[in-house]
Design an enzyme around this catalytic site. Structure first.
Site, short mmCIF file in Angstrom:
data_model
loop_
_atom_site.label_atom_id
_atom_site.label_comp_id
_atom_site.label_asym_id
_atom_site.label_seq_id
_atom_site.Cartn_x
_atom_site.Cartn_y
_atom_site.Cartn_z
CB ILE A 1 27.50 40.45 32.35
CG1 ILE A 1 26.53 40.80 31.22
CG2 ILE A 1 26.92 39.32 33.19
CD1 ILE A 1 26.27 39.67 30.23
CG ASP B 1 44.90 42.83 25.62
OD1 ASP B 1 44.15 41.84 25.50
OD2 ASP B 1 45.25 43.55 24.66
CB ILE B 2 42.54 38.04 27.88
CG1 ILE B 2 41.59 38.45 26.75
CG2 ILE B 2 41.91 38.25 29.24
CD1 ILE B 2 40.33 37.58 26.67
CD GLU C 1 36.08 44.58 21.59
OE1 GLU C 1 35.00 45.18 21.44
OE2 GLU C 1 37.07 45.11 22.10
CB THR D 1 26.15 34.67 23.28
OG1 THR D 1 24.97 35.15 22.66
CG2 THR D 1 27.12 34.28 22.18
CG ASP D 2 20.79 33.73 22.94
OD1 ASP D 2 21.61 34.56 22.52
OD2 ASP D 2 19.62 34.03 23.27
CD GLU D 3 23.89 37.54 19.33
OE1 GLU D 3 24.67 37.67 18.37
OE2 GLU D 3 23.35 38.50 19.90
CE1 TYR E 1 29.85 38.67 21.34
CE2 TYR E 1 27.65 38.07 20.58
CZ TYR E 1 28.58 38.19 21.60
OH TYR E 1 28.23 37.83 22.88
CB ALA F 1 31.62 33.46 13.70
CE LYS G 1 31.13 34.95 23.94
NZ LYS G 1 31.94 35.38 25.10
CG ASN H 1 22.72 39.23 30.60
OD1 ASN H 1 23.24 39.11 31.69
ND2 ASN H 1 22.47 38.17 29.83
CG HIS I 1 18.53 41.86 12.70
ND1 HIS I 1 17.71 42.96 12.75
CD2 HIS I 1 18.68 41.46 13.97
CE1 HIS I 1 17.39 43.21 14.00
NE2 HIS I 1 17.97 42.31 14.76
#
Ligand code: NAD
Ligand code: DAU
Length: 346
Positions: free
Chosen positions: A9, A59-60, A84, A127-129, A152, A154, A156, A182, A287
């Site tokens: 993205i 690297d951040i 990630e 993310t919507d997750e 992932y 968690a 975010k 996306n 999932h």
């Protein structure tokens, strides 16, 4: 500063900003170049916009290098994509997700805070997750409680909370966007759509997790880029905006559509349909069943809506992958990793 600008993205966003938007400034892309970051995505941009596009391999999680870039370029806006990003990888090994997604975001927020006199905006891509999973009905809105289900999501969610807290506590100028799945050019072929295109082209099995009936809301990447730039330009500070594609679809249906498009485009519709390659495999642990986004807030406040239909977006995407088989081959074989080592690693 765009973080993670060499990924899927991020590279589309930089391309969009320079080629198609009213943005007139300079972009410093900082990226660690993990397996998912590929400078080749912006090779033409680097040549054409040399004065306005600068790349720094950083690297951040490396605070010293971040400080140097921040000071050297007097950074005053951050659009933060670096992460990630793959759920399956987070299930196999969550550690990098905690470091990059949480600690990395914290480092950037601290830098912005310590330069607050000149700092204009920290836009955080999420993310919507973070909202968890929906049943048959309903949509995620900006007030849906967070219930992340994978390492992932968690990680975010944690980064979203930090950004929000920095606005509330320190009055840091922030905005957050939470978007759906996306798809489009330059996506690493581990995610569903490019993976299926790759396997279908080569007539390899097309793996569908579980019963294949999980639902995602697909967003064409350029529509997402426009939404991000709209929010960065007009969004209210401290606010979160959901971004979705208005295209809810079961995974199996997406895969069937891709099979049909590839059969047609490669002129092989007379041979056996690629749908026969669909193979049901073991489900992903935890999932999420369904994601669906309500983006009324973004539409009503800023008049944004997605422009690409799923059919046309998938066609463009398949065509891009068919036309860029060299790119695909390089990211699969590790040829570009060797190139990165030669060019960027001392
Ligand atoms: P991607 O995996 O394609 O790219 C991530 C980029 O970040 C890569 O260039 C990688 O090299 C870089 N990166 C990783 N760790 C880094 C570190 N420690 N320091 C600096 N750079 C680092 O991801 P993407 O799909 O382009 O996603 C970008 C952002 O959008 C992520 O924050 C992701 O959570 C979010 N997002 C993605 C989607 C999607 O469908 N792809 C949907 C919603 C939100
Ligand atoms: O919703 C936004 C999220 O979308 C982003 O935050 C993530 O960064 C991005 O990776 C994506 O997550 P998903 O897990 O939804 O995407 P993925 O492409 O991995 O999977 C999409 C759906 O397809 C999901 O239900 C799992 C399924 N799937 C995936 C793969 C790779 C399969 O059935 N087979 C597969 O081989």
């Amino acid at each position: 500063m765009v973080t993670g600008g060499s990924g899927f993205i991020g590279s589309n966003f930089i391309r969009f900003l320079l080629e198609k938007s009213d943005f007139e400034g300079r972009i410093i892309n900082i990226d660690k170049l993990t397996y998912a970051g590929n400078p080749e995505n912006l090779e033409d941009i680097a040549k054409e916009y040399g004065g306005r596009y600068i790349f720094e391999k950083v690297d951040i999680c490396d605070q010293d290098s971040l400080h140097r870039v921040f000071d050297d370029y007097r950074i005053n806006v951050i659009c933060h994509f670096a992460a990630e990003s793959h759920v399956d990888r987070s299930i196999k090994g969550p550690a990098d997700f905690i470091q990059t997604n949480i600690v990395g975001t914290f480092n950037l927020l601290e830098l912005a805070r310590s330069n607050q006199d000149r700092f204009i905006l920290f836009h955080h891509i999420s993310t919507d997750e973070v909202y968890g999973s929906l049943g048959k009905d309903g949509y995620f809105t900006e007030t849906t409680p967070y219930r992340p289900n994978s390492p992932y999501s968690a990680s975010k969610a944690a980064s979203d909370h930090l950004v929000r807290a920095y606005h509330k506590t320190y009055n840091l100028p922030t905005t957050i966007s939470n978007c759906s799945n996306n798809y489009g050019p330059y996506q690493f072929p581990e995610k569903l759509i490019p993976l299926i295109i790759l396997n279908a082209r080569e007539r390899n099995p097309l793996p569908l997790y579980g019963d294949g009936r999980n639902v995602r809301d697909w967003l064409y990447v350029e529509d997402h880029c426009k939404a991000v730039w709209t929010i960065m330009s007009k969004g209210r500070l401290g606010e979160t905006y959901n971004v979705g594609g208005e295209t809810e679809m079961e995974n199996i249906r997406i895969v069937e559509m891709l099979c049909d498009i590839i059969d047609e485009m490669t002129g092989s519709s007379d041979k056996r349909s690629r749908r026969e390659l669909i193979t049901f495999v073991k489900d992903r642990p935890g999932h999420d069943r369904r994601y669906a986004i309500d983006f009324t807030k973004l539409r009503e406040e800023m008049n944004w809506t997605p422009e690409e239909s799923l059919e046309s977006g998938l066609r463009k995407t398949v065509q891009w992958y068919l036309d860029h088989q060299g790119w695909l081959e390089r990211v699969r074989t590790g040829e570009y990793r060797r190139w990165i080592e030669e060019h960027y690693e001392s």
